[in-house]
Design a protein around this motif. Structure first.
Motif, short mmCIF file in Angstrom:
data_model
loop_
_atom_site.label_atom_id
_atom_site.label_comp_id
_atom_site.label_asym_id
_atom_site.label_seq_id
_atom_site.Cartn_x
_atom_site.Cartn_y
_atom_site.Cartn_z
N MET A 150 -21.31 20.01 -112.22
CA MET A 150 -22.00 20.89 -111.29
C MET A 150 -21.01 21.91 -110.76
N GLN A 151 -21.44 23.14 -110.70
CA GLN A 151 -20.58 24.22 -110.24
C GLN A 151 -20.41 24.18 -108.72
N THR A 152 -19.22 24.53 -108.24
CA THR A 152 -18.92 24.54 -106.81
C THR A 152 -18.76 25.97 -106.34
N THR A 153 -19.31 26.27 -105.17
CA THR A 153 -19.13 27.57 -104.54
C THR A 153 -17.90 27.48 -103.65
N LYS A 154 -17.05 28.49 -103.68
CA LYS A 154 -15.84 28.50 -102.86
C LYS A 154 -16.01 29.54 -101.76
N VAL A 155 -15.88 29.11 -100.49
CA VAL A 155 -16.05 30.05 -99.36
C VAL A 155 -14.99 29.77 -98.30
N GLY A 156 -14.68 30.80 -97.56
CA GLY A 156 -13.76 30.65 -96.43
C GLY A 156 -14.45 29.92 -95.29
N ILE A 157 -13.65 29.34 -94.41
CA ILE A 157 -14.19 28.56 -93.32
C ILE A 157 -15.07 29.39 -92.39
N ARG A 158 -14.70 30.64 -92.14
CA ARG A 158 -15.52 31.49 -91.27
C ARG A 158 -16.90 31.73 -91.87
N GLU A 159 -16.91 32.06 -93.16
CA GLU A 159 -18.20 32.28 -93.83
C GLU A 159 -19.03 30.99 -93.82
N PHE A 160 -18.38 29.86 -94.04
CA PHE A 160 -19.09 28.58 -94.04
C PHE A 160 -19.75 28.35 -92.68
N ARG A 161 -19.01 28.60 -91.60
CA ARG A 161 -19.58 28.42 -90.26
C ARG A 161 -20.73 29.39 -90.02
N GLU A 162 -20.56 30.64 -90.42
CA GLU A 162 -21.58 31.65 -90.17
C GLU A 162 -22.87 31.39 -90.95
N LYS A 163 -22.74 30.84 -92.13
CA LYS A 163 -23.91 30.62 -92.99
C LYS A 163 -24.19 29.13 -93.18
N LEU A 164 -23.81 28.32 -92.20
CA LEU A 164 -23.94 26.87 -92.31
C LEU A 164 -25.34 26.42 -92.69
N ALA A 165 -26.35 26.97 -92.03
CA ALA A 165 -27.73 26.56 -92.32
C ALA A 165 -28.09 26.80 -93.79
N ASP A 166 -27.64 27.93 -94.33
CA ASP A 166 -27.91 28.23 -95.74
C ASP A 166 -27.23 27.22 -96.66
N TYR A 167 -25.97 26.88 -96.36
CA TYR A 167 -25.25 25.94 -97.21
C TYR A 167 -25.83 24.53 -97.09
N LEU A 168 -26.33 24.17 -95.93
CA LEU A 168 -26.93 22.85 -95.77
C LEU A 168 -28.22 22.72 -96.57
N GLU A 169 -28.92 23.82 -96.78
CA GLU A 169 -30.15 23.82 -97.57
C GLU A 169 -29.88 23.90 -99.08
N SER A 170 -28.68 24.30 -99.43
CA SER A 170 -28.31 24.49 -100.83
C SER A 170 -28.14 23.16 -101.55
N LYS A 171 -28.28 23.18 -102.86
CA LYS A 171 -28.04 22.00 -103.68
C LYS A 171 -26.66 22.04 -104.32
N THR A 172 -25.92 23.13 -104.09
CA THR A 172 -24.62 23.34 -104.72
C THR A 172 -23.49 22.89 -103.80
N PRO A 173 -22.53 22.11 -104.30
CA PRO A 173 -21.37 21.74 -103.49
C PRO A 173 -20.58 22.99 -103.07
N VAL A 174 -19.95 22.92 -101.91
CA VAL A 174 -19.20 24.06 -101.38
C VAL A 174 -17.77 23.61 -101.09
N ALA A 175 -16.81 24.32 -101.69
CA ALA A 175 -15.40 24.10 -101.39
C ALA A 175 -15.05 25.04 -100.24
N ILE A 176 -14.58 24.49 -99.14
CA ILE A 176 -14.27 25.29 -97.95
C ILE A 176 -12.76 25.54 -97.93
N THR A 177 -12.42 26.82 -97.78
CA THR A 177 -11.00 27.19 -97.84
C THR A 177 -10.52 27.78 -96.52
N ARG A 178 -9.22 27.65 -96.32
CA ARG A 178 -8.54 28.32 -95.20
C ARG A 178 -7.28 28.95 -95.79
N HIS A 179 -7.16 30.24 -95.67
CA HIS A 179 -6.01 30.98 -96.22
C HIS A 179 -5.85 30.71 -97.72
#
Length: 89
Positions: free
Chosen positions: A1-30
């Protein structure tokens, strides 16, 4: 399964969208991965929701047949929880 890579700020801002997603999300900082969110619960199916509705109706029938009410059942449940806490404490 493919993973989406996003920064922590984007993850926080779009949290509801990521929680509804079926795709794993790798959260990055710097640029470094600090965590991975892996969704586990798909949206309930129509069949699942229908089964829940039928179970609710059946529960109402059982409550009525027992000659009690939801309030009485909840009061009994709360009493049992209190007694259990007292025994543990």
């Amino acid at each position: 399964m493919q993973t989406t890579k996003v920064g922590i700020r984007e993850f926080r801002e779009k949290l509801a969208d990521y929680l509804e997603s079926k795709t794993p999300v790798a959260i990055t900082r710097h640029g470094s991965t600090i965590g991975i969110y892996v969704p586990t619960k798909p949206k309930p199916s129509h069949a699942g929701l229908e089964a829940l509705r039928v179970a609710g109706e059946r529960m109402q029938e059982l409550i009525a047949a027992a000659g009690t009410s939801e309030d009485e059942i909840m009061a009994g449940f709360k009493k049992a929880r209190r007694e259990r806490r007292i025994r543990k404490g």
